[in-house]
Write a protein that holds these residues in place. Structure first.
Motif, PDB file in Angstrom:
ATOM      1  N   ASN A 121       1.954   7.878  18.740  1.00 46.55           N
ATOM      2  CA  ASN A 121       1.505   6.856  17.787  1.00 46.55           C
ATOM      3  C   ASN A 121       1.130   7.489  16.450  1.00 46.55           C
ATOM      4  OD1 ASN A 121      -0.488   8.018  19.488  1.00 46.55           O
ATOM      5  ND2 ASN A 121      -2.002   6.524  18.819  1.00 46.55           N
ATOM      6  N   VAL A 122       2.096   8.207  15.847  1.00 47.92           N
ATOM      7  CA  VAL A 122       1.824   8.959  14.622  1.00 47.92           C
ATOM      8  C   VAL A 122       2.891   8.658  13.584  1.00 47.92           C
ATOM      9  CG1 VAL A 122       3.025  10.983  15.575  1.00 47.92           C
ATOM     10  CG2 VAL A 122       1.449  11.265  13.655  1.00 47.92           C
ATOM     11  N   VAL A 123       2.472   8.497  12.323  1.00 51.95           N
ATOM     12  CA  VAL A 123       3.376   8.243  11.200  1.00 51.95           C
ATOM     13  C   VAL A 123       2.938   9.102  10.022  1.00 51.95           C
ATOM     14  CG1 VAL A 123       3.788   5.860  11.932  1.00 51.95           C
ATOM     15  CG2 VAL A 123       2.009   6.343  10.244  1.00 51.95           C
ATOM     16  N   ALA A 124       3.828   9.218   9.027  1.00 53.40           N
ATOM     17  CA  ALA A 124       3.514  10.027   7.841  1.00 53.40           C
ATOM     18  C   ALA A 124       3.812   9.245   6.586  1.00 53.40           C
ATOM     19  CB  ALA A 124       4.315  11.322   7.848  1.00 53.40           C
ATOM     20  N   SER A 125       3.011   9.510   5.563  1.00 53.95           N
ATOM     21  CA  SER A 125       3.254   8.923   4.248  1.00 53.95           C
ATOM     22  C   SER A 125       4.276   9.733   3.475  1.00 53.95           C
ATOM     23  CB  SER A 125       1.940   8.844   3.456  1.00 53.95           C
ATOM     24  OG  SER A 125       1.365  10.138   3.337  1.00 53.95           O
ATOM     25  N   SER A 126       4.802  10.793   4.086  1.00 55.88           N
ATOM     26  CA  SER A 126       5.865  11.636   3.519  1.00 55.88           C
ATOM     27  C   SER A 126       5.478  12.263   2.191  1.00 55.88           C
ATOM     28  CB  SER A 126       7.145  10.815   3.353  1.00 55.88           C
ATOM     29  OG  SER A 126       7.535  10.248   4.576  1.00 55.88           O
ATOM     30  N   GLY A 127       4.238  12.676   2.080  1.00 56.91           N
ATOM     31  CA  GLY A 127       3.805  13.400   0.898  1.00 56.91           C
ATOM     32  C   GLY A 127       3.512  12.541  -0.308  1.00 56.91           C
ATOM     33  N   THR A 128       3.707  11.228  -0.201  1.00 53.87           N
ATOM     34  CA  THR A 128       3.423  10.341  -1.331  1.00 53.87           C
ATOM     35  C   THR A 128       2.038   9.718  -1.155  1.00 53.87           C
ATOM     36  OG1 THR A 128       4.404   8.433  -0.205  1.00 53.87           O
ATOM     37  CG2 THR A 128       5.867   9.788  -1.562  1.00 53.87           C
ATOM     38  N   SER A 129       1.481   9.225  -2.246  1.00 55.17           N
ATOM     39  CA  SER A 129       0.195   8.535  -2.163  1.00 55.17           C
ATOM     40  C   SER A 129       0.363   7.268  -1.338  1.00 55.17           C
ATOM     41  CB  SER A 129      -0.305   8.186  -3.567  1.00 55.17           C
ATOM     42  OG  SER A 129      -0.521   9.356  -4.327  1.00 55.17           O
ATOM     43  N   LEU A 130      -0.625   6.992  -0.495  1.00 52.78           N
ATOM     44  CA  LEU A 130      -0.577   5.812   0.353  1.00 52.78           C
ATOM     45  C   LEU A 130      -0.545   4.550  -0.506  1.00 52.78           C
ATOM     46  CD1 LEU A 130      -0.573   5.527   3.438  1.00 52.78           C
ATOM     47  CD2 LEU A 130      -3.004   5.013   3.295  1.00 52.78           C
ATOM     48  N   THR A 131       0.259   3.564  -0.102  1.00 52.05           N
ATOM     49  CA  THR A 131       0.414   2.332  -0.878  1.00 52.05           C
ATOM     50  C   THR A 131      -0.028   1.123  -0.054  1.00 52.05           C
ATOM     51  OG1 THR A 131       2.672   1.880  -0.116  1.00 52.05           O
ATOM     52  CG2 THR A 131       2.415   3.348  -2.029  1.00 52.05           C
ATOM     53  N   GLU A 132      -0.216  -0.005  -0.737  1.00 54.65           N
ATOM     54  CA  GLU A 132      -0.595  -1.237  -0.057  1.00 54.65           C
ATOM     55  C   GLU A 132       0.492  -1.692   0.905  1.00 54.65           C
ATOM     56  OE1 GLU A 132      -1.662  -4.155  -2.940  1.00 54.65           O
ATOM     57  OE2 GLU A 132      -3.360  -3.025  -3.718  1.00 54.65           O
ATOM     58  N   GLY A 133       1.766  -1.480   0.527  1.00 51.68           N
ATOM     59  CA  GLY A 133       2.868  -1.856   1.402  1.00 51.68           C
ATOM     60  C   GLY A 133       2.844  -1.077   2.704  1.00 51.68           C
ATOM     61  N   GLN A 134       2.551   0.214   2.635  1.00 54.19           N
ATOM     62  CA  GLN A 134       2.469   1.036   3.840  1.00 54.19           C
ATOM     63  C   GLN A 134       1.283   0.625   4.708  1.00 54.19           C
ATOM     64  OE1 GLN A 134       2.326   4.789   1.771  1.00 54.19           O
ATOM     65  NE2 GLN A 134       4.480   5.239   2.181  1.00 54.19           N
ATOM     66  N   ILE A 135       0.196   0.243   4.067  1.00 49.84           N
ATOM     67  CA  ILE A 135      -0.989  -0.196   4.820  1.00 49.84           C
ATOM     68  C   ILE A 135      -0.692  -1.493   5.564  1.00 49.84           C
ATOM     69  CG2 ILE A 135      -3.349  -1.067   4.553  1.00 49.84           C
ATOM     70  CD1 ILE A 135      -3.577   0.966   2.189  1.00 49.84           C
ATOM     71  N   ARG A 136       0.040  -2.398   4.916  1.00 51.66           N
ATOM     72  CA  ARG A 136       0.422  -3.643   5.597  1.00 51.66           C
ATOM     73  C   ARG A 136       1.306  -3.348   6.810  1.00 51.66           C
ATOM     74  NH1 ARG A 136       0.751  -5.674   0.258  1.00 51.66           N
ATOM     75  NH2 ARG A 136       2.994  -5.252   0.178  1.00 51.66           N
ATOM     76  N   LEU A 137       2.157  -2.346   6.705  1.00 51.01           N
ATOM     77  CA  LEU A 137       2.995  -1.969   7.845  1.00 51.01           C
ATOM     78  C   LEU A 137       2.137  -1.521   9.025  1.00 51.01           C
ATOM     79  CD1 LEU A 137       5.985   0.049   6.303  1.00 51.01           C
ATOM     80  CD2 LEU A 137       6.096  -2.132   7.502  1.00 51.01           C
ATOM     81  N   ILE A 138       1.152  -0.671   8.746  1.00 57.16           N
ATOM     82  CA  ILE A 138       0.267  -0.194   9.818  1.00 57.16           C
ATOM     83  C   ILE A 138      -0.462  -1.373  10.460  1.00 57.16           C
ATOM     84  CG2 ILE A 138      -1.778   1.186  10.342  1.00 57.16           C
ATOM     85  CD1 ILE A 138      -0.914   3.110   8.101  1.00 57.16           C
ATOM     86  N   LYS A 139      -0.941  -2.286   9.631  1.00 58.18           N
ATOM     87  CA  LYS A 139      -1.748  -3.408  10.116  1.00 58.18           C
ATOM     88  C   LYS A 139      -0.937  -4.358  11.004  1.00 58.18           C
ATOM     89  CE  LYS A 139      -5.400  -6.488   8.478  1.00 58.18           C
ATOM     90  NZ  LYS A 139      -6.407  -5.875   9.374  1.00 58.18           N
ATOM     91  N   ARG A 140       0.389  -4.325  10.880  1.00 55.17           N
ATOM     92  CA  ARG A 140       1.220  -5.118  11.789  1.00 55.17           C
ATOM     93  C   ARG A 140       0.982  -4.731  13.244  1.00 55.17           C
ATOM     94  NH1 ARG A 140       7.557  -5.725  10.224  1.00 55.17           N
ATOM     95  NH2 ARG A 140       7.400  -6.633   8.155  1.00 55.17           N
ATOM     96  N   TYR A 141       0.663  -3.453  13.454  1.00 56.02           N
ATOM     97  CA  TYR A 141       0.620  -2.925  14.812  1.00 56.02           C
ATOM     98  C   TYR A 141      -0.779  -2.583  15.289  1.00 56.02           C
ATOM     99  CZ  TYR A 141       5.590  -2.682  13.927  1.00 56.02           C
ATOM    100  OH  TYR A 141       6.884  -3.020  13.621  1.00 56.02           O
TER     101      TYR A 141
END
Length: 690
Positions: free
Chosen positions: A289-309
């Motif tokens: 259960n691990v993901v990476a932001s791939s070296g970029t600053s975390l974004t609101e879109g990525q946070i919404r993806l996490i919150k789906r699960y």
């Protein structure tokens, strides 16, 4: 976006077998009328996830997830309603012909599809080169093996290698018939320009001599690549990523989420790391259960993806102080997104990848569990340590922590964090609250006086009496009841002092709450019978649905959601159709789907042993009219009691004239008489065998 015609949606829903669809993800076992399994959405030892084949619904009695076959696909795959329908259509070989698109929409869709196709081909090409060429095996595969990755992990994440040549991919793609423009649009190929920016007509591969990390979207389609060079060249970027394109938006993608999404749901937490190899090493070590932001600053879109699960995220920080401080802003975004954020800090010089290879899988998992702490505590400790002995730095450190607390949407959590911060810095909590209120004060609003100190010579008294609530509130409206309660909790109002603005609704008493609960219970029972037994006859040619709708008023419910479902059922009946749970459970509205599933799913079945032992148990299936009459009588009695309480409350009001007094006394007498009659009817004993 083009729409799927309603007739086709109905065909997909009618064709899809919920037992088959759910069975693709969990092993179902029959028990009574339903099938059961451990829930795919959370960890549990005893199965509490139920599937009702007859009604086409599922429900977990542990975590509360519920719905029909489309909702299940949405929940388990994290997709939209339309994407779930397409998934089911593909499974059952139903051709989805979407409503006609405009020429522009069709062109855009063709362009996107072409880029997906060429990206998938490139992924396969790089993967073949990794294990099918001498350079790939010696350089690329050798590096991955050195980093401890096994063949299973390489296959799962479809890792690859790009040859150290200028045009290997370009030549191979052209020979395979792929158009040059899509190679350029996806960033796989770059056009060479002269000093004036003019196209020279020459093209070359973007990725050369690098280990390739395909980046998948949530549906598993390749949208881009990350690539690591293996050369020792300070002038060359260690990592190179695909550029933004029509199919790849860095802010909306998390590396590894496609592979991790099921594990995140089951473990109820997402581990967030920075790099590709962090994900790969942890996944291989059993932490899937691990993901990476791939070296970029975390974004609101990525946070919404996490919150789906999951609502829970644990950030795994490298032991690099500079890197930690650079990541704090992204963590504030996680708080603002409503996630519960915890932090694990590794020893200085280690990152998740190096540490798990150093200590092994078991000790790594133990370290995470032991070292995890909530983010506010972590940040407080971090900034307090840096500010030790310097009053100015300490004041700034406190403001930094308060800024993070202000991002937390939940009022109770904010209060707890303020108390912790007060204790950590050894500063009075009321001073923190005053400073906090300044941070969240809307722009242009007057600042409250400092906590407890007189402001100027005005003699305005304690600042706490004029402080605004601890959440941003627009200055142009009155406070809601929730905001007033929060304001009082933060000491924003003095006991007995007038509020700054009237609340949106009076404070609900315990008696009011109990009355509301009783009403909702009675309304829910009527809806349950309607959803479960709509077509069953209560009398000759009279169905449960017709009987209930005839016995009650057109709008008998006070609870908004229940009233909306009642209206939907009424519309179905007036249209000549019975309101079936299977169809209602596929509603386009998530709250309706959840309610229908909840109403139509029973956790327990009556044991057949009761009948063998000749012990009578009232069965609403055999006596639907009795069940309907009881439900209607209870709801009517609840309405009568509510009106009776309202009239009694009116009598307590001052300055009531004689006419109003007489009218209320007469109404109270009639209501009490009606209440007694309903109580007598409800007390009737149902004879055995009736």
């Amino acid at each position: 976006m083009a729409r799927i015609p309603k007739e086709l949606v109905d065909q997909i829903i009618q064709t899809a077998d919920i037992v088959e669809v759910v069975g693709d993800f969990v092993q179902l076992k029959r028990k009574g009328q339903n099938l059961w399994a451990p829930c795919p959405f959370h960890n549990e030892k005893s199965p509490s996830f139920s599937v009702n084949p007859a009604k086409g619904l599922y429900k977990c009695f542990g975590c509360g997830k519920a719905g029909g076959v489309v909702q299940f696909v949405m929940d388990v795959e994290g997709t939209s309603y339309v994407e779930a329908l397409k998934y089911l259509a593909k499974k059952y070989a139903i051709t989805v012909q979407e409503e006609e698109k405009t020429p522009q929409q069709q062109l855009e869709q063709n362009e996107r599809d072409s880029q997906f196709i060429v990206s998938n081909w490139a992924k396969d090409h790089y993967h073949r080169l990794l294990q099918g060429t001498e350079e790939g095996m010696s350089v690329g595969y050798g590096y991955l093996k050195e980093r401890g990755l096994n063949l299973a992990t390489i296959q799962t994440f479809e890792l690859g290698y790009s040859l150290d040549q200028w045009d290997d991919l370009l030549k191979s793609a052209t020979a395979a018939g792929y158009a040059l423009k899509y190679l350029e649009k996806t960033g796989l190929v770059i056009k060479r320009e002269d000093d004036q920016g003019h196209d020279t007509g020459r093209r070359y591969d973007r990725f050369r001599g690098r280990v390739m990390f395909p980046i998948h979207n949530i549906s598993g389609r390749v949208v881009g690549f990350g690539a690591r060079t293996l050369k020792r060249d300070d002038k060359m970027a260690k990592y190179l990523n695909s550029p933004e394109s029509e199919i790849y938006h860095k802010s909306d993608v998390l590396y590894g989420l496609f592979q991790a999404r099921q594990a995140i749901r089951q473990e109820e937490v997402c581990y967030l790391v920075e790099g590709y190899l962090d994900v790969l090493s942890l996944y291989q070590g059993g932490i899937k259960n691990v993901v990476a932001s791939s070296g970029t600053s975390l974004t609101e879109g990525q946070i919404r993806l996490i919150k789906r699960y999951s609502d829970n995220v644990t950030v795994l920080y490298d032991g690099d102080a500079a890197g930690i401080k650079a990541s704090l802003r992204g963590t504030d975004l996680l708080l603002e997104g409503g996630l519960n954020v915890r932090v694990v800090l590794f020893p200085d010089g280690d990152d998740p990848d190096s540490y798990i290879r150093k200590v092994g899988d078991q000790r790594f998992a133990e370290y995470i569990e032991k070292s995890s702490q909530d983010f506010i505590t972590f940040k407080t400790t971090l900034v307090a340590r840096d500010a030790a002995g310097d009053p100015v730095k300490k004041a700034e450190a406190i403001r930094q922590v308060l800024t993070s607390i202000a991002k937390v949407p939940d009022a109770i959590k904010r209060q707890v964090f303020l108390q912790q911060t007060s204790a950590a810095f050894g500063i009075d909590e009321q001073v923190l609250i005053t400073e906090y209120n300044k941070l969240v004060k809307p722009a242009g609003a007057p600042r409250p006086a400092e906590g407890g100190a007189p402001s100027g010579g005005s003699g305005s008294g304690s600042g706490s009496s004029s402080a605004r609530p601890a959440a941003p509130v627009a200055a142009t409206r009155a406070l809601t009841a929730e905001e007033e309660a929060e304001a009082a909790m933060y000491g924003a109002f003095e006991p007995g002092a007038p509020a700054a603005a009237p609340s949106a609704a009076p404070t609900e008493t315990a008696e009011d709450a109990a009355e509301t609960d009783l009403l909702q219970t009675c309304e829910r029972e009527v809806l349950r019978l309607l959803v479960l037994y709509a077509a069953r006859e209560v009398d000759t040619d009279v169905s449960v649905a017709q009987y209930l709708l005839g016995q009650l008023e057109e709008e008998p419910f006070k609870t908004p959601l229940y009233a909306e479902l009642w209206a939907l059922c009424r519309e179905e009946l007036l249209a000549g159709r019975f309101p079936e749970a299977r169809q209602l459970g596929q509603s386009g509205r998530a709250d309706i789907r959840l309610l229908v599933s909840d109403l139509a799913t029973e956790r327990y079945d009556i044991s057949p042993n009761w009948r063998v032992k000749e012990i009578y148990v009232f069965n609403e299936v055999d006596l639907p009219k009795v069940a309907c009459d009881n439900a209607v009588l209870r709801l009517n009695k609840c309405h009568v009691q509510r009106e009776l309480n309202r009239r009694l409350e009116t009598l307590r009001q001052p300055m009531l004239d004689d006419a109003e007094l007489f009218e209320n006394l007469r109404a109270i007498k009639d209501l009490k008489q009606l209440d007694n009659q309903l109580a007598a009817l409800l007390g009737t004993v149902i004879p055995r065998g009736a």
